[in-house]
Design an enzyme around this catalytic site. Structure first.
Site, PDB file in Angstrom:
ATOM      1  N   ASP A 221       0.850  -1.189   0.000  1.00  0.00           N
ATOM      2  CA  ASP A 221       0.000   0.000   0.000  1.00  0.00           C
ATOM      3  C   ASP A 221       0.886   1.240   0.000  1.00  0.00           C
ATOM      4  O   ASP A 221       1.911   1.276   0.701  1.00  0.00           O
ATOM      5  CB  ASP A 221      -0.897   0.038   1.239  1.00  0.00           C
ATOM      6  CG  ASP A 221      -2.067  -0.937   1.144  1.00  0.00           C
ATOM      7  OD1 ASP A 221      -2.098  -1.731   0.183  1.00  0.00           O
ATOM      8  OD2 ASP A 221      -2.926  -0.910   2.043  1.00  0.00           O
ATOM      9  N   ARG A 273      -6.879  -5.607  -7.570  1.00  0.00           N
ATOM     10  CA  ARG A 273      -5.962  -4.540  -7.147  1.00  0.00           C
ATOM     11  C   ARG A 273      -4.517  -4.828  -7.554  1.00  0.00           C
ATOM     12  O   ARG A 273      -3.644  -4.987  -6.706  1.00  0.00           O
ATOM     13  CB  ARG A 273      -6.055  -4.291  -5.643  1.00  0.00           C
ATOM     14  CG  ARG A 273      -7.415  -3.823  -5.192  1.00  0.00           C
ATOM     15  CD  ARG A 273      -7.400  -3.363  -3.737  1.00  0.00           C
ATOM     16  NE  ARG A 273      -8.706  -2.884  -3.325  1.00  0.00           N
ATOM     17  CZ  ARG A 273      -8.971  -2.363  -2.124  1.00  0.00           C
ATOM     18  NH1 ARG A 273      -8.002  -2.255  -1.238  1.00  0.00           N
ATOM     19  NH2 ARG A 273     -10.192  -1.958  -1.829  1.00  0.00           N
TER      20      ARG A 273
END
Length: 398
Positions: A221, A273
Site C-alpha cells: 500500500d 488490485r
C-alpha cells in the site's frame, strides 16, 4: 476374448478424442506452465534493471552498486548508499522498545545511511510493524530471508529506501503500544492492519525482487502523499487485494503520486488490485498478468494509468476477461471517460480485454517523465522470468 470390429473402432475413437482434449488442454495452459518451470541454466540478466548488476560474480563485493540501478519514478532511491554496512545476526524481535544490536529492527531505526545485509538465511517473525527510517537498504541477496507470520514493514515519513530480495508472507495484524521509531524517539502507535509493505508519506522508494503472498490487508500500500516509487521484479501470489495506491477518494495529497510497476509477475490465486489507483500517475510496463478474478487494474478519482507492453492472460471463466475496473463511477460514464487509461502495445490472451478512456494522445506529451521504455509484450515472459526473490550465492553470478 475377441472384440468385434465395431468395438475396436469405438475404442480407437474414444482414445483419439481423449488425446485431442489432452493436447488442447496443454496448448491452452502452456503459457502458465512455462512460467512455473524452474530455470537451471547460466545466469541471465533479462531486463533493463537487472542488467545493471546481475550476472557479475563479484556482485557481493560491491553491493552498493545496486543503488544506481533503479529506473522509473523511483530512480533516485539511493537507500543506504555511501553508508556503512550493518549485518543482521539475530533473527529475534523480542524487544520493540529497546531493540538489541544485531537485530533487523535495531538497524532500520538508526540515523544516517545504512546498508543492511544478513549473516545467514533466517526467518524473522516481527512482533510489531517494522518502522524503516530514511536512507536504508534492506538487502537480502545471498541468503534466504523470510519476513513471515507476524507484522509487516512500514516506511513512514521517510525517503531513499530500498528493499530487495526478501520473501514476505503470512503477515497478520499486531497490537498497538509503545514502539521504537528511531534511535532517539519512542512512539505510542495504534494497531496495524496487516499490510506486508506499507508506504506512508514517503518518497524515493524502490522495492525490487520481493516474493510476496498472504497478508491480512494489502501486499503493498502507498498512501498519504507518497510518491516517486518503483516496484520491480516482484512475484505476487495467493492474495485478494494486492496493491492500493491512494487511501480514499478524499485524499487530495495523493494527486502528486507517481508510481512505476515494471517486470513484475502477478501469479496464481490473485483476485484484484494489481493495482487499485487514485488521483496520481501510474506507469505499468512489461508486467505479466497471468491470474486475476475480479479485475487486474482498477481505480477512481481521476487516476491516470498508462499500460505499456504488458501481457494479460485471462482466466478460462467467461465473466473474468476484462482487465480494468472503474470504482464508484457506474452511474456516470461521462465521469470515468475523462480518466486517462491507455493500453499501448499490450498483449491480450485467452479473451482478455482492456477498456481505454480519456486522452489517448497523452504519451506524446510526457517525454519529461521518468518512464521506462517498454519492450515488446512478446518478451514479457522472458523479462519477468526471474521475478521474485533470487537465489544468489556469494562469488557466483546472481
Amino acid at each position: 476374448m475377441e472384440y468385434s470390429y465395431r468395438t475396436k473402432i469405438n475404442v480407437l475413437f474414444i482414445v483419439l478424442i481423449l488425446f485431442v482434449f489432452a493436447a488442447l488442454g496443454t496448448a491452452i495452459n502452456a503459457p502458465r506452465r512455462k512460467l512455473t518451470k524452474k530455470y537451471r541454466g547460466p545466469c541471465m540478466a533479462v531486463n533493463s534493471i537487472d542488467k545493471c548488476w546481475r550476472c557479475d560474480p563479484f556482485w557481493a563485493e560491491d553491493r552498493q552498486k545496486m543503488a544506481d540501478c533503479a529506473l522509473g519514478f523511483g530512480i533516485n532511491a539511493m537507500g543506504g548508499k555511501y553508508g556503512p554496512y550493518y549485518i543482521v545476526t539475530d533473527n529475534s524481535d523480542d524487544d520493540v522498545v529497546d531493540p538489541k544490536p544485531g537485530t533487523l529492527r535495531f538497524g532500520v531505526i538508526q540515523k544516517g545511511p545504512l546498508w543492511i545485509t544478513f549473516a545467514r538465511s533466517m526467518r524473522i517473525r516481527l512482533t510489531r510493524e517494522l518502522i524503516v527510517s530514511s536512507n536504508k537498504t534492506i538487502d537480502g541477496r545471498g541468503k534466504y530471508v523470510h519476513i513471515a507470520n507476524g507484522a509487516g514493514i512500514k516506511i513512514q515519513s521517510a525517503s531513499n529506501v530500498i528493499i530487495s530480495n526478501l520473501r514476505i508472507h503470512n503477515i497478520v495484524p499486531t497490537a498497538g503500544g509503545l514502539l521504537r521509531e528511531s534511535d532517539d524517539h519512542l512512539g505510542l502507535r495504534g494497531a496495524d492492519e496487516g499490510d506486508a509493505i506499507s508506504i506512508f508519506n514517503s518518497h524515493d522508494i524502490w522495492i525490487d525482487h520481493i516474493s510476496m503472498s498472504r497478508a491480512t490487508d494489502g501486499l503493498i500500500d502507498a498512501v498519504a502523499g507518497s510518491t516517486n516509487i518503483t516496484i520491480s521484479n516482484c512475484h505476487f501470489t495467493d492474495h485478494e487485494k494486492v496493491m492500493l495506491f491512494g487511501a480514499n477518494d478524499h485524499a487530495e495529497e495523493d494527486r502528486g503520486m507517481k508510481i512505476t510497476l515494471a517486470y513484475n509477475h502477478f501469479g496464481k490465486r490473485l483476485d484484484q488490485r494489481m493495482p487499485r489507483c487514485r488521483f496520481g500517475f501510474f506507469h505499468l510496463v512489461n508486467n505479466d498478468y497471468t491470474h486475476w478474478e475480479r479485475y487486474a487494474i482498477g481505480g477512481s478519482s481521476g487516476a491516470t494509468i498508462i499500460s505499456q507492453g504488458n501481457r494479460f492472460i485471462a482466466e478460462d471463466k467467461l465473466l473474468v476477461k476484462e482487465v480494468t475496473y472503474r470504482e464508484k463511477s457506474t452511474s456516470s460514464v461521462e465521469e470515468w471517460m475523462k480518466w486517462t487509461w491507455i493500453t499501448d502495445g499490450d498483449d491480450f490472451e485467452n479473451g482478455a480485454t482492456f477498456t481505454p478512456s480519456g486522452d489517448q494522445n497523452l504519451l506524446s506529451k510526457i517525454d519529461h517523465l521518468n518512464l521506462i521504455q517498454p519492450e515488446p509484450s512478446s518478451k514479457v515472459g522472458l523479462l519477468t522470468k526471474f521475478s521474485g526473490a533470487l537465489s544468489c550465492k556469494i562469488r557466483r553470478p546472481c
